[in-house]
Design a protein around this motif. Structure first.
Motif, PDB file in Angstrom:
ATOM      1  N   ILE A  82       0.889  -1.158   0.000  1.00 23.60           N
ATOM      2  CA  ILE A  82       0.000   0.000   0.000  1.00 23.60           C
ATOM      3  C   ILE A  82       0.927   1.208   0.000  1.00 23.60           C
ATOM      4  N   GLY A  83       1.234   1.703  -1.184  1.00 23.67           N
ATOM      5  CA  GLY A  83       2.221   2.767  -1.320  1.00 23.67           C
ATOM      6  C   GLY A  83       2.456   3.084  -2.773  1.00 23.67           C
ATOM      7  N   ILE A  98       6.151  -8.412  -5.689  1.00 25.76           N
ATOM      8  CA  ILE A  98       4.914  -7.742  -5.276  1.00 25.76           C
ATOM      9  C   ILE A  98       3.743  -8.592  -5.736  1.00 25.76           C
ATOM     10  N   ALA A  99       2.846  -8.923  -4.806  1.00 23.45           N
ATOM     11  CA  ALA A  99       1.713  -9.794  -5.113  1.00 23.45           C
ATOM     12  C   ALA A  99       0.472  -9.303  -4.384  1.00 23.45           C
ATOM     13  N   ASP A 100      -0.678  -9.899  -4.763  1.00 24.56           N
ATOM     14  CA  ASP A 100      -1.961  -9.489  -4.181  1.00 24.56           C
ATOM     15  C   ASP A 100      -2.540 -10.519  -3.223  1.00 24.56           C
ATOM     16  N   GLY A 111       0.994   7.971   0.330  1.00 28.78           N
ATOM     17  CA  GLY A 111       0.833   8.326  -1.072  1.00 28.78           C
ATOM     18  C   GLY A 111      -0.471   9.036  -1.333  1.00 28.78           C
ATOM     19  N   ARG A 112      -0.600   9.545  -2.560  1.00 31.16           N
ATOM     20  CA  ARG A 112      -1.798  10.281  -2.949  1.00 31.16           C
ATOM     21  C   ARG A 112      -2.777   9.425  -3.742  1.00 31.16           C
ATOM     22  N   THR A 113      -2.346   8.231  -4.166  1.00 27.81           N
ATOM     23  CA  THR A 113      -3.195   7.409  -5.031  1.00 27.81           C
ATOM     24  C   THR A 113      -3.785   6.212  -4.307  1.00 27.81           C
ATOM     25  N   LEU A 114      -3.674   6.167  -2.992  1.00 21.89           N
ATOM     26  CA  LEU A 114      -4.202   5.039  -2.232  1.00 21.89           C
ATOM     27  C   LEU A 114      -5.723   5.124  -2.168  1.00 21.89           C
ATOM     28  N   ASN A 115      -6.364   3.958  -2.029  1.00 22.97           N
ATOM     29  CA  ASN A 115      -7.820   3.938  -1.894  1.00 22.97           C
ATOM     30  C   ASN A 115      -8.240   2.917  -0.845  1.00 22.97           C
ATOM     31  N   PHE A 116      -9.512   2.943  -0.496  1.00 21.96           N
ATOM     32  CA  PHE A 116      -9.982   2.097   0.600  1.00 21.96           C
ATOM     33  C   PHE A 116      -9.964   0.620   0.221  1.00 21.96           C
ATOM     34  N   GLU A 117     -10.082   0.304  -1.044  1.00 23.46           N
ATOM     35  CA  GLU A 117     -10.007  -1.094  -1.471  1.00 23.46           C
ATOM     36  C   GLU A 117      -8.636  -1.687  -1.125  1.00 23.46           C
ATOM     37  N   MET A 118      -7.590  -0.889  -1.256  1.00 25.85           N
ATOM     38  CA  MET A 118      -6.250  -1.366  -0.911  1.00 25.85           C
ATOM     39  C   MET A 118      -6.151  -1.654   0.584  1.00 25.85           C
ATOM     40  N   VAL A 119      -6.748  -0.772   1.400  1.00 23.21           N
ATOM     41  CA  VAL A 119      -6.748  -0.981   2.842  1.00 23.21           C
ATOM     42  C   VAL A 119      -7.530  -2.244   3.193  1.00 23.21           C
ATOM     43  N   GLU A 120      -8.679  -2.450   2.553  1.00 21.28           N
ATOM     44  CA  GLU A 120      -9.478  -3.660   2.794  1.00 21.28           C
ATOM     45  C   GLU A 120      -8.675  -4.914   2.495  1.00 21.28           C
ATOM     46  N   ARG A 121      -7.996  -4.933   1.342  1.00 21.04           N
ATOM     47  CA  ARG A 121      -7.192  -6.105   0.995  1.00 21.04           C
ATOM     48  C   ARG A 121      -6.072  -6.307   2.011  1.00 21.04           C
ATOM     49  N   GLY A 122      -5.456  -5.220   2.449  1.00 19.50           N
ATOM     50  CA  GLY A 122      -4.421  -5.339   3.460  1.00 19.50           C
ATOM     51  C   GLY A 122      -4.935  -5.963   4.736  1.00 19.50           C
ATOM     52  N   VAL A 123      -6.113  -5.568   5.160  1.00 25.00           N
ATOM     53  CA  VAL A 123      -6.725  -6.139   6.366  1.00 25.00           C
ATOM     54  C   VAL A 123      -6.918  -7.644   6.198  1.00 25.00           C
ATOM     55  N   ARG A 124      -7.458  -8.051   5.064  1.00 27.56           N
ATOM     56  CA  ARG A 124      -7.718  -9.476   4.833  1.00 27.56           C
ATOM     57  C   ARG A 124      -6.432 -10.293   4.796  1.00 27.56           C
ATOM     58  N   LEU A 125      -5.389  -9.732   4.187  1.00 30.83           N
ATOM     59  CA  LEU A 125      -4.118 -10.458   4.116  1.00 30.83           C
ATOM     60  C   LEU A 125      -3.477 -10.606   5.490  1.00 30.83           C
ATOM     61  N   ILE A 154      -2.622   5.818   7.935  1.00 26.77           N
ATOM     62  CA  ILE A 154      -3.136   4.751   7.068  1.00 26.77           C
ATOM     63  C   ILE A 154      -3.001   3.387   7.743  1.00 26.77           C
ATOM     64  N   VAL A 155      -1.820   3.111   8.303  1.00 29.08           N
ATOM     65  CA  VAL A 155      -1.603   1.800   8.901  1.00 29.08           C
ATOM     66  C   VAL A 155      -2.436   1.613  10.160  1.00 29.08           C
ATOM     67  N   SER A 156      -2.815   2.705  10.818  1.00 24.22           N
ATOM     68  CA  SER A 156      -3.617   2.577  12.040  1.00 24.22           C
ATOM     69  C   SER A 156      -4.986   1.967  11.749  1.00 24.22           C
ATOM     70  N   MET A 157      -5.522   2.171  10.544  1.00 23.06           N
ATOM     71  CA  MET A 157      -6.792   1.540  10.180  1.00 23.06           C
ATOM     72  C   MET A 157      -6.649   0.024  10.158  1.00 23.06           C
ATOM     73  N   ILE A 158      -5.534  -0.455   9.605  1.00 26.69           N
ATOM     74  CA  ILE A 158      -5.316  -1.899   9.536  1.00 26.69           C
ATOM     75  C   ILE A 158      -5.032  -2.455  10.929  1.00 26.69           C
ATOM     76  N   GLU A 159      -4.283  -1.727  11.729  1.00 28.95           N
ATOM     77  CA  GLU A 159      -4.011  -2.156  13.100  1.00 28.95           C
ATOM     78  C   GLU A 159      -5.304  -2.297  13.897  1.00 28.95           C
ATOM     79  N   SER A 160      -6.174  -1.312  13.793  1.00 24.40           N
ATOM     80  CA  SER A 160      -7.426  -1.341  14.546  1.00 24.40           C
ATOM     81  C   SER A 160      -8.332  -2.475  14.088  1.00 24.40           C
ATOM     82  N   ALA A 161      -8.373  -2.717  12.770  1.00 26.09           N
ATOM     83  CA  ALA A 161      -9.274  -3.733  12.231  1.00 26.09           C
ATOM     84  C   ALA A 161      -8.794  -5.156  12.520  1.00 26.09           C
TER      85      ALA A 161
END
Length: 268
Positions: A82-83, A98-100, A111-125, A154-161
């Motif tokens: 996520i970057g 780099i993989a999904d 970054g300026r091009t990040l989106n919530f879908e990337m955060v969601e995938r990060g949480v699941r991984l 940004i990372v705090s969202m994944i930490e909390s979830a």
């Protein structure tokens, strides 16, 4: 560097002369940055545009520190990122794919091009077992138009979830501070950390016993220094005001250099 060498796209007065002086005296140095967006080539290009002689080898980013750390921990591993380009490039240069899905690490930068879908995938991984890494824990990034959310936000969202805590490699982590010193080939007692932020630059230097210089050309005000339990060895208005005696090997800065309003030696 933002707040120490330049502000946005404006060079801080005297910064080019300070860097030129280091070069003339053959004093080794690195430009350290907690910004993982740009490659070090991009950073060097910006410095040259501002009038400072610089090449890739003069730059050390938190993306580089992160990639080298991961390559040492899990050689030839995989990461979901996520970057932006600076982080991806650093991971590639250190043997990472780099993989999904089914990755060893979720690596978060800013970054300026990040989106919530990337955060969601990060949480699941992370929930599936990937380890969570942050290039830095800065909650905000300065821009010419004001602040925007930084890597820490940004990372705090994944930490909390996920109820997992990210491991951070950038300033003030000793991982980045020691890696930069080793790249310069210096001993601890030869190394000085110059920065404008108490909770990254000065804390990072203090944690590994480097001498530290706080410049007031960026984030920190003189009034705000007392809120911290640690303090810099020297406080200056900007890098141009750092006395030569401080970095030329003298044990003490002479008192006449410290009586001006721009320089203050902090007594233990």
């Amino acid at each position: 560097m933002d707040g120490v060498i330049y502000r946005g796209n404006q060079l801080i007065p005297g910064a080019n002369k300070f860097i030129s002086g280091l070069r003339e005296r053959e004093i080794p140095y690195l430009f350290l940055t907690n910004n993982s967006q740009r490659t070090r080539r991009d950073v060097a290009h910006k410095l040259r545009k501002l009038g400072i002689e610089a090449c890739e080898d003069d730059v050390f980013t938190c993306a580089m520190a992160t990639a080298r750390f991961l390559a040492n921990q899990t050689p030839n591993g995989t990461a979901y990122v996520i970057g932006e380009n600076g982080l991806v490039n650093a991971l590639h240069r250190n043997g990472y794919t780099i993989a999904d899905d089914d990755v060893d690490y979720v690596v978060v930068g800013e970054g300026r091009t990040l989106n919530f879908e990337m955060v969601e995938r990060g949480v699941r991984l992370v929930e599936k077992g990937a380890r969570l890494i942050a290039t830095n824990m800065d909650t905000t990034c300065p821009t010419e138009n004001g602040i925007r959310p930084g890597c820490g936000a940004i990372v705090s969202m994944i930490e909390s979830a996920t109820n997992r805590t990210a491991f951070s490699v950038g300033k003030p982590s000793p991982v980045m501070m020691r890696a930069a010193r080793k790249q310069l080939g210096l001993r601890t007692d030869e190394t000085i950390m110059v920065g404008d932020t108490m909770y990254t630059d000065i804390l990072g230097g203090a944690q590994v016993s480097y001498r530290t210089v706080l410049v007031l050309s960026g984030h920190t005000t003189r009034a705000g220094i007392s809120r911290f339990a640690y303090k810099p060895d020297l406080i200056c208005d900007c890098v141009a005001d750092i006395p030569e005696e401080f970095y030329l090997g003298e044990k003490h800065v002479t008192s006449d250099k410290l009586t001006t309003g721009s320089v203050e030696e902090v007594n233990a």
